[in-house]
Motif scaffolding. Structure first.
Motif, mmCIF file in Angstrom:
data_model
loop_
_atom_site.group_PDB
_atom_site.id
_atom_site.type_symbol
_atom_site.label_atom_id
_atom_site.label_comp_id
_atom_site.label_asym_id
_atom_site.label_seq_id
_atom_site.Cartn_x
_atom_site.Cartn_y
_atom_site.Cartn_z
ATOM 1 N N ARG A 149 2.242 37.048 54.067
ATOM 2 C CA ARG A 149 1.675 36.955 52.720
ATOM 3 C C ARG A 149 2.708 37.244 51.628
ATOM 4 O O ARG A 149 2.341 37.579 50.499
ATOM 5 C CB ARG A 149 0.523 37.955 52.573
ATOM 6 N N THR A 150 3.963 37.165 51.916
ATOM 7 C CA THR A 150 4.990 37.545 50.933
ATOM 8 C C THR A 150 4.904 36.667 49.677
ATOM 9 O O THR A 150 4.927 37.157 48.554
ATOM 10 C CB THR A 150 6.387 37.419 51.562
ATOM 11 N N ARG A 151 4.758 35.369 49.913
ATOM 12 C CA ARG A 151 4.681 34.460 48.754
ATOM 13 C C ARG A 151 3.409 34.726 47.949
ATOM 14 O O ARG A 151 3.396 34.648 46.728
ATOM 15 C CB ARG A 151 4.720 32.998 49.231
ATOM 16 N N GLU A 152 2.330 35.102 48.684
ATOM 17 C CA GLU A 152 1.070 35.416 48.008
ATOM 18 C C GLU A 152 1.235 36.663 47.139
ATOM 19 O O GLU A 152 0.731 36.724 46.007
ATOM 20 C CB GLU A 152 -0.013 35.644 49.062
ATOM 21 N N ALA A 158 3.175 37.795 39.923
ATOM 22 C CA ALA A 158 3.553 36.922 38.801
ATOM 23 C C ALA A 158 2.408 36.780 37.804
ATOM 24 O O ALA A 158 2.631 36.683 36.603
ATOM 25 C CB ALA A 158 3.956 35.545 39.341
ATOM 26 N N ILE A 159 1.154 36.843 38.311
ATOM 27 C CA ILE A 159 0.035 36.693 37.371
ATOM 28 C C ILE A 159 -0.420 38.053 36.824
ATOM 29 O O ILE A 159 -1.462 38.183 36.210
ATOM 30 C CB ILE A 159 -1.152 35.923 37.987
ATOM 31 N N VAL A 190 -1.128 46.152 44.604
ATOM 32 C CA VAL A 190 -0.738 45.438 45.831
ATOM 33 C C VAL A 190 -0.794 46.401 47.013
ATOM 34 O O VAL A 190 -1.352 46.117 48.078
ATOM 35 C CB VAL A 190 0.690 44.845 45.682
ATOM 36 N N ARG A 191 -0.221 47.592 46.798
ATOM 37 C CA ARG A 191 -0.227 48.605 47.862
ATOM 38 C C ARG A 191 -1.673 48.967 48.241
ATOM 39 O O ARG A 191 -2.026 49.061 49.419
ATOM 40 C CB ARG A 191 0.532 49.838 47.366
ATOM 41 N N THR A 232 11.603 37.459 44.028
ATOM 42 C CA THR A 232 12.080 37.514 45.420
ATOM 43 C C THR A 232 10.960 37.088 46.365
ATOM 44 O O THR A 232 11.184 36.336 47.313
ATOM 45 C CB THR A 232 12.548 38.951 45.770
ATOM 46 N N ALA A 233 9.754 37.583 46.065
ATOM 47 C CA ALA A 233 8.622 37.261 46.930
ATOM 48 C C ALA A 233 8.299 35.768 46.883
ATOM 49 O O ALA A 233 8.028 35.149 47.909
ATOM 50 C CB ALA A 233 7.401 38.064 46.484
#
Lengths: 582, 256
Positions: free
Chosen positions: A470-473, A479-480, A487-488, A576-577
Motif C-alpha cells: 500500500r505504499t503508493r496508496e 498527498a491529499i 496513517v499510523r 517518495t511513496a
C-alpha cells in the motif's frame, strides 16, 4: 476518528485470506490461553472448595491434648462452639474428629481413617450438595448413620468395602487408640456404601459423631476439633480466625482447694530449663534442683512452718470439680509431696503450691477444677503469669501452609505439657494450593506467550507486506492531506481490530471447548486425577476478569508489535511513496 | 471309699485355687513385679525382634539397646535388616531423635514413633511403674481378684487389674505370676470394651545382678489373628555406660 476506523475496518477485508489465517492464529492462542487459565483456576477451586473446605472447614480450631497431635480434644471446651457461633459471619461450627486404626472385614484387613460425621444437626443445602458431590451413595443413605437398630453404623467407599470384602449389613471390627492413648476394639455395621468423587475420599470410613465421641473417650464437657463454615470465606475467614484467636486468650490454670482445713491454691510452673532457671532465681536462689522434680511440689515456707511440714512430707489436697461425674462426685484430690520450701514473695499468694507442669496438667485435665477466678490474679505480661501454667497454650496464628506444617512439627517435637490451641483458615492450610495455581498460571502463560510470539512475528510480517503493497496508496493519502499520525493510526486500528475480533472468536471457541471437555466423564476410582474432578468431570473456572484481561492483553500486544512498521509507514514522504513501484 | 472322694476333691481344689493358702495382697504382687522391672544400673543388650504378620510374612529386626539409668536416656542402633541397618533412635531427657543413615540426618520425633517400621514404639522401651498405673480389681464383695491357679504345670497367681490413669495402652490386664519367685509368665491385655487385644508370654528369664530379666517374650495379637512378635534379648550387661554413647555423634558413628 470515525473515518479512520472505517478505513481500518474496510482494509481488514482487502486481504481476506491473509487476515483469516492471521486471525485464526491469534484466535487459537486466545482459546488456549483461556482454557489453560480456566483449568488451573478450576483445579485450585476444586481443591479448595471440594477438598480443603470439606476436610478442614473454611476455618478450624484445633487442639492437641497435652502435646499429642492425634488427641484432638480440649478438656472442658464444649462451650466454645456456642461462643464461636456468636461471632458475626460464622454460619456453622461442626465438632469433628478422625482417627487412624486397623479394620478387619471378612478375612481381609487394612489401615483406615475413621471420621466422625455430625448428623444430629441440621444439614444446610450447601452441606447436602457438598456431601452428595463428594460421596454419592451407591447403597444406603447417610441417615443410616443414625439407625439405632444397628450396632455402630458405618459408611465406607466402594473400594474400601471391596478390599475388606464386606457388604451391607456385614460387621467390620476395628482397633484404634482413643484420645487417652488406650486401645479400643469396636464392632461397626456397614450401613451404607458410597462412590467417592476422588481418590482422596476413598480411604475414609464414617460413623456418627456422638457414637464416636463415646468410643474416643470424649466427655460431654470436652470439645473435639471444630470446623467453621463462614459467610463469604474469601473475605471473612482470616478476620474471623483472628477474632477467635483474640477471644481465646488462655487464663491461668490452678486449683482452689484445701488440705484438712487449710485452704490451698495449686498451680503448675513451666518446666523448660530457661523458665526453671529464672523461677529458681526469683524464689530466692537457694532451692535444691530436686525440688523441681516431676513428682514433688514447691511449698510456701511460711505456710509449711505454720502447718509444721517439712521437705519430704506428704499431704492430701482436695478441690471442687468444674464438671462433677458419677464416679468421683463433685470433688477430686491427690497427694502432694513437698520437694522444696520457697520464701514468701509479694507477687504470689502465700498459700500457692507449685507443681511441675508435667504433674500438674495430668491432674488438672483429669478433673478440671472449679475456680472463682479471683484467687490467682496476675498481670498477663508479668514474669509470674508467663512462668505459670495456663488452661491451654495458644499458638500464634499461622499465615501460610509452611507455618501450619511448622506449627504441627513444633507441637510434635516440643512436647507441650498443656493442650495446644491452633486456629487456621483454609487459605493458610491450603496456601500451597493457591501457590500451585499461581505456578500453573505462570507455566500456562509462558507457554501461551511463546505461541503469541510466533503469531506476532506473523503480524509484523503481514503488516510489512501490507505496508509495502500500500505504499503508493499511503503516498496518495498523504498527498491529499492526511496527517502522518492518521496513517499510523489506520494501521494500528487495523491490527487492533483484527486482534480484537480474533481474540473474541477464540474466546467463544474456548468456551465451547471447555463445555465439551467438561461433559466427558472420567472414571475416578483409583485414579490420581480424581482429586481434581467433580463427579468425574473436569472443572473449568473462567472469570470475567481473566477473559477481559486476556482480550485486552492480546490487543495491546498486537498493537505494540504493529507500532514500528506502522510508524515507519507514516514517516514516508508523499513524493517518495508515490514514486514507489514494484 | 466314700471319704476318698471329698479328700481328692479338696486336694484338687487346693491345687487349683490355693484352698488353705492365704492369698497374697494384689499390691504386694504388683510391687514385686515393679521391683523386678526396676534396674538401678545402666543396661546394654542385643535385641532381636521377629515379627510375623498375616499376608506379610516374617520380618526380623536386630538392634543394640543402651539405657542410662540416671535420666532414662536410651539409644537404639539398628543392625538389621540391611534396609534398616545404621538407622537409630536417641532419647535424652524429653527429646527424641531418629537417625537415617541414607540421608545422614537426625529428625526430632515423638516417642510414639514406630521403631524400624515394626509395631514397637519408642515408648515400649521406657519403664513405667505398675503401682502407679494399675490397681488390682476388686469383686463386688470387695475382695481383690487374685486367685491361685496352675498355668501349664506351674503354680501361679492370677491377678486382674484396672488402669488408674487414662494414658495407658490397655485399661484392663490380667497377669499370671509364679507363686514361688513372683516372675510374670503371662499377660492378657483388654480394651476398654473388654475385648482381648493381646496376650504376652514371658518364655525365658535370666538372672542378672539378683534380678530376673525376661530374655524371650512372645506377643500374640488377639485382635488380628495370626500376627505375633517374639522379642529376644541377649548379651545383657549392666556395667556403667559411657556418657558419650548417648550422643548424636555416637549414633552417627555406628552407621559407618
Amino acid at each position: 476518528m470515525k473515518t479512520l476506523l472505517m478505513i481500518a475496518f474496510r482494509n481488514l477485508f482487502r486481504q481476506k485470506r491473509r487476515n483469516l489465517f492471521l486471525g485464526s492464529a491469534i484466535g487459537f492462542g486466545a482459546m488456549i490461553l483461556l482454557i489453560a487459565n480456566s483449568f488451573s483456576h478450576g483445579i485450585s477451586r476444586t481443591l479448595i472448595n471440594e477438598v480443603v473446605a470439606y476436610v478442614a472447614g473454611h476455618a478450624n480450631v484445633g487442639f492437641a491434648d497435652q502435646g499429642r497431635l492425634m488427641s484432638q480434644v480440649m478438656r472442658g471446651g464444649a462451650h466454645w462452639k456456642d461462643d464461636i457461633l456468636k461471632i458475626p459471619g460464622v454460619k456453622k461450627v461442626d465438632p469433628t474428629m478422625g482417627v487412624f486404626g486397623r479394620a478387619i472385614g471378612n478375612g481381609r484387613s487394612d489401615n483406615v481413617f475413621l471420621v466422625a460425621m455430625n448428623m444430629r444437626e441440621v444439614f444446610t443445602h450447601e452441606d447436602s450438595v457438598m456431601t452428595e458431590n463428594n460421596f454419592p451413595m451407591t447403597e444406603g443413605t447417610w441417615d443410616a448413620l443414625l439407625d439405632s437398630t444397628l450396632e455402630n453404623p458405618l459408611i465406607l467407599s466402594v473400594e474400601k468395602a471391596k478390599y475388606l470384602n464386606v457388604k451391607m449389613g456385614d460387621v467390620v471390627r476395628m482397633r484404634l487408640q482413643d484420645f487417652n492413648g488406650s486401645y479400643q476394639a469396636i464392632r461397626l455395621t456397614v450401613a451404607g456404601i458410597f462412590q467417592p468423587s476422588n481418590i482422596f475420599m476413598e480411604s475414609a470410613l464414617f460413623m456418627e459423631l456422638k457414637a464416636m465421641s463415646l468410643i474416643m473417650g470424649l466427655r460431654p464437657e470436652d470439645s473435639p476439633y471444630l470446623y467453621l463454615t463462614i459467610e463469604n470465606p474469601a473475605k471473612n475467614a482470616i478476620n474471623i480466625a483472628d477474632s477467635i484467636w483474640r477471644m481465646m486468650a488462655p487464663p491461668l490454670a490452678y486449683m482452689e482447694g484445701h488440705t484438712n482445713s487449710t485452704s490451698l491454691l495449686v498451680s503448675g510452673y513451666r518446666s523448660d530449663s530457661s523458665h526453671k532457671a529464672e523461677l529458681w532465681k526469683r524464689l530466692g536462689g537457694t532451692l535444691d534442683s530436686s525440688a523441681f522434680g516431676k513428682k514433688v511440689a514447691l511449698f510456701p515456707k511460711l505456710l509449711a512452718d505454720s502447718l509444721q511440714l517439712k521437705i519430704g512430707d506428704t499431704l492430701q489436697f482436695r478441690y471442687a470439680m468444674r464438671f462433677p461425674d458419677t464416679l468421683r462426685g463433685d470433688s477430686s484430690g491427690f497427694r502432694i509431696i513437698i520437694g522444696g520450701l520457697y520464701p514468701q514473695t509479694d507477687s504470689l499468694p502465700n498459700n500457692l503450691v507449685l507443681l511441675n507442669e508435667v504433674n500438674f496438667y495430668d491432674k488438672f485435665y483429669d478433673a478440671l477444677p472449679k475456680v472463682s477466678g479471683q484467687s490467682l490474679a496476675l498481670d498477663s505480661s508479668s514474669f509470674w503469669f508467663q512462668s505459670l501454667t495456663t488452661e491451654w497454650i495458644r499458638l500464634p496464628r499461622p499465615r501460610t501452609t509452611d507455618d501450619v506444617s511448622k506449627q504441627k512439627r513444633d507441637v510434635s517435637q516440643h512436647k507441650y505439657k498443656g493442650t495446644t490451641l491452633t486456629i487456621s483458615t483454609m487459605y493458610e492450610s491450603a496456601s500451597a494450593v493457591l501457590q500451585l495455581e499461581s505456578a500453573l498460571q505462570i507455566i500456562t502463560l509462558s507457554a501461551v506467550l511463546v505461541i503469541f510470539l510466533i503469531t506476532l512475528i506473523g503480524v509484523v510480517n503481514t503488516l510489512r507486506m501490507t505496508i509495502r503493497e500500500r505504499t503508493r496508496e499511503i503516498g496518495t493519502l498523504r498527498a491529499i492531506g492526511m496527517q502522518s499520525s492518521d496513517v499510523r493510526m489506520v494501521f494500528l486500528l487495523e491490527t487492533g481490530l483484527l486482534a480484537f475480533f480474533s481474540a473474541l472468536i477464540g474466546t467463544l471457541f474456548g468456551f465451547f471447548a471447555m463445555w465439551g471437555l467438561s461433559l466427558l466423564t472420567i472414571p475416578t476410582a483409583s485414579n490420581p486425577l480424581g482429586i481434581i474432578l467433580v463427579k468425574g468431570h473436569l472443572v473449568f473456572a473462567p472469570t470475567f476478569l481473566s477473559v477481559s484481561t486476556f482480550i485486552i492483553l492480546i490487543v495491546a500486544i498486537a498493537i505494540a508489535t504493529a507500532w514500528f512498521p506502522a510508524n515507519r509507514a507514516s514517516k514516508l514522504p508523499a513524493a517518495t511513496a508515490l514514486r514507489h513501484y514494484e | 471309699m466314700r471319704f476318698w472322694i471329698p479328700l481328692c476333691l479338696a486336694l484338687g481344689l487346693g491345687m487349683s485355687s490355693g484352698f488353705g493358702q492365704a492369698l497374697p495382697a494384689g499390691s504386694s504382687i504388683l510391687q514385686k513385679l515393679d521391683d523386678q522391672q526396676r534396674f538401678t544400673s545402666d543396661i546394654h543388650s542385643s535385641v532381636k525382634m521377629t515379627q510375623q504378620k498375616v499376608g506379610q510374612g516374617t520380618k526380623l529386626l536386630e538392634m543394640e539397646y543402651f539405657r542410662r539409668d540416671k535420666d532414662q536416656a536410651f539409644l537404639i542402633n539398628i543392625l538389621g535388616p540391611e534396609a534398616e541397618r545404621g538407622n537409630g533412635y536417641l532419647r535424652v531427657a524429653d527429646n527424641m531423635w531418629m537417625y537415617r543413615r541414607n540421608t545422614r540426618t537426625f529428625q526430632h520425633i515423638n516417642s510414639d514413633e514406630s521403631i524400624g517400621g515394626s509395631d514397637a514404639k519408642a515408648d515400649d522401651f521406657e519403664t513405667r511403674r505398675l503401682m502407679e498405673t494399675y490397681a488390682v480389681t476388686k469383686s463386688k464383695d470387695g475382695k481383690e481378684m487374685v486367685s491361685a491357679e496352675i498355668l501349664g504345670k506351674i503354680e501361679v497367681y492370677r491377678m486382674e487389674a484396672r488402669a488408674t490413669v487414662n494414658d495407658v495402652d490397655y485399661p484392663r490386664k490380667i497377669w499370671w505370676v509364679r507363686r514361688d519367685n513372683g516372675l510374670l509368665l503371662k499377660e492378657e491385655a483388654y480394651s476398654q470394651s473388654g475385648t482381648l487385644m493381646q496376650t504376652a508370654y514371658f518364655l525365658k528369664y535370666t538372672e542378672i545382678n539378683k534380678k530376673f530379666v525376661p530374655v524371650q517374650q512372645m506377643f500374640i495379637d488377639e485382635f488380628e489373628k495370626g500376627n505375633r512378635t517374639v522379642v529376644e534379648l541377649a548379651n545383657i550387661k549392666t556395667n556403667k555406660l559411657d556418657d558419650a554413647i548417648f550422643t548424636k555423634a555416637y549414633l552417627e558413628s555406628q552407621s559407618k
